[in-house]
Design a protein around this motif. Sequence first.
Motif, PDB file in Angstrom:
ATOM      1  N   ALA A  34       8.598 -14.996   3.096  1.00 30.96           N
ATOM      2  CA  ALA A  34       7.524 -15.101   4.091  1.00 30.96           C
ATOM      3  C   ALA A  34       7.416 -13.814   4.903  1.00 30.96           C
ATOM      4  O   ALA A  34       6.313 -13.343   5.203  1.00 30.96           O
ATOM      5  N   MET A  35       8.555 -13.231   5.266  1.00 34.02           N
ATOM      6  CA  MET A  35       8.512 -11.990   6.035  1.00 34.02           C
ATOM      7  C   MET A  35       7.956 -10.843   5.215  1.00 34.02           C
ATOM      8  O   MET A  35       7.189 -10.037   5.721  1.00 34.02           O
ATOM      9  N   ILE A  36       8.337 -10.768   3.966  1.00 32.75           N
ATOM     10  CA  ILE A  36       7.818  -9.707   3.107  1.00 32.75           C
ATOM     11  C   ILE A  36       6.313  -9.863   2.940  1.00 32.75           C
ATOM     12  O   ILE A  36       5.577  -8.873   2.925  1.00 32.75           O
ATOM     13  N   SER A  37       5.830 -11.099   2.882  1.00 33.21           N
ATOM     14  CA  SER A  37       4.389 -11.303   2.756  1.00 33.21           C
ATOM     15  C   SER A  37       3.647 -10.851   4.017  1.00 33.21           C
ATOM     16  O   SER A  37       2.509 -10.410   3.940  1.00 33.21           O
ATOM     17  N   VAL A  38       4.304 -10.923   5.159  1.00 36.46           N
ATOM     18  CA  VAL A  38       3.684 -10.481   6.420  1.00 36.46           C
ATOM     19  C   VAL A  38       3.845  -8.978   6.616  1.00 36.46           C
ATOM     20  O   VAL A  38       2.893  -8.270   6.920  1.00 36.46           O
ATOM     21  N   TYR A  39       5.067  -8.472   6.474  1.00 30.67           N
ATOM     22  CA  TYR A  39       5.372  -7.084   6.795  1.00 30.67           C
ATOM     23  C   TYR A  39       5.274  -6.129   5.607  1.00 30.67           C
ATOM     24  O   TYR A  39       5.140  -4.929   5.788  1.00 30.67           O
ATOM     25  N   GLY A  40       5.427  -6.657   4.389  1.00 33.76           N
ATOM     26  CA  GLY A  40       5.462  -5.803   3.210  1.00 33.76           C
ATOM     27  C   GLY A  40       6.843  -5.211   3.000  1.00 33.76           C
ATOM     28  O   GLY A  40       7.820  -5.612   3.643  1.00 33.76           O
ATOM     29  N   GLU A  41       6.907  -4.256   2.100  1.00 38.17           N
ATOM     30  CA  GLU A  41       8.158  -3.538   1.808  1.00 38.17           C
ATOM     31  C   GLU A  41       7.819  -2.055   1.698  1.00 38.17           C
ATOM     32  O   GLU A  41       7.984  -1.432   0.670  1.00 38.17           O
ATOM     33  N   ASN A  42       7.363  -1.501   2.809  1.00 39.06           N
ATOM     34  CA  ASN A  42       6.825  -0.145   2.802  1.00 39.06           C
ATOM     35  C   ASN A  42       7.740   0.898   3.426  1.00 39.06           C
ATOM     36  O   ASN A  42       7.300   1.993   3.741  1.00 39.06           O
ATOM     37  N   GLY A  43       8.980   0.586   3.666  1.00 35.00           N
ATOM     38  CA  GLY A  43       9.889   1.532   4.283  1.00 35.00           C
ATOM     39  C   GLY A  43       9.915   1.459   5.804  1.00 35.00           C
ATOM     40  O   GLY A  43      10.800   2.019   6.433  1.00 35.00           O
TER      41      GLY A  43
END
Length: 153
Positions: free
Chosen positions: A16-25
């Motif tokens: 859920a957090m990755i869907s909100v924040y992404g994984e962009n560094g």
Amino acid sequence: MNASAVDTNVQDRIAAMISVYGENGAVPARSQWEALMSLPADAPVTLLNFFKLRREAHYADGSGVSPCSGQEAFSRYAAVSAPGLEKVGGRFLLLAPFGFAFVGEDEDWDFVAAGSYPDRNAVLALFEDRDYRKAYVHRVAACERQKVLLCLA
């Protein structure tokens, strides 16, 4: 650490957090979230944050956010993140301008923040907070680069 070592509920929270924040560094990657959640449940956690701010904040086109300096954008983020840290039971140990590297390679940062959390779930709870999620865009816009180190203490 592999995903099977982290229970399904935690995996769902991380997804859920990755869907909100992404994984962009600008936020933890999945493997970093999993490493956090593999820590003992009651172990205190301290995050050491190093920030280099942009001269002008970089907001996405159409964001509706008025242009400002990196410092002003970061102040918008801090206005929400500081109370959010306290809300999850944490506190700041240090907020200070960066001086210089005393030992080792010299690094160029604007300031340093050390935030103490009672446990790993408090860190996760901060990132899950609705107001914090909305404010995080200001941190991303403000920072030219950042480094966050996790300490067990």
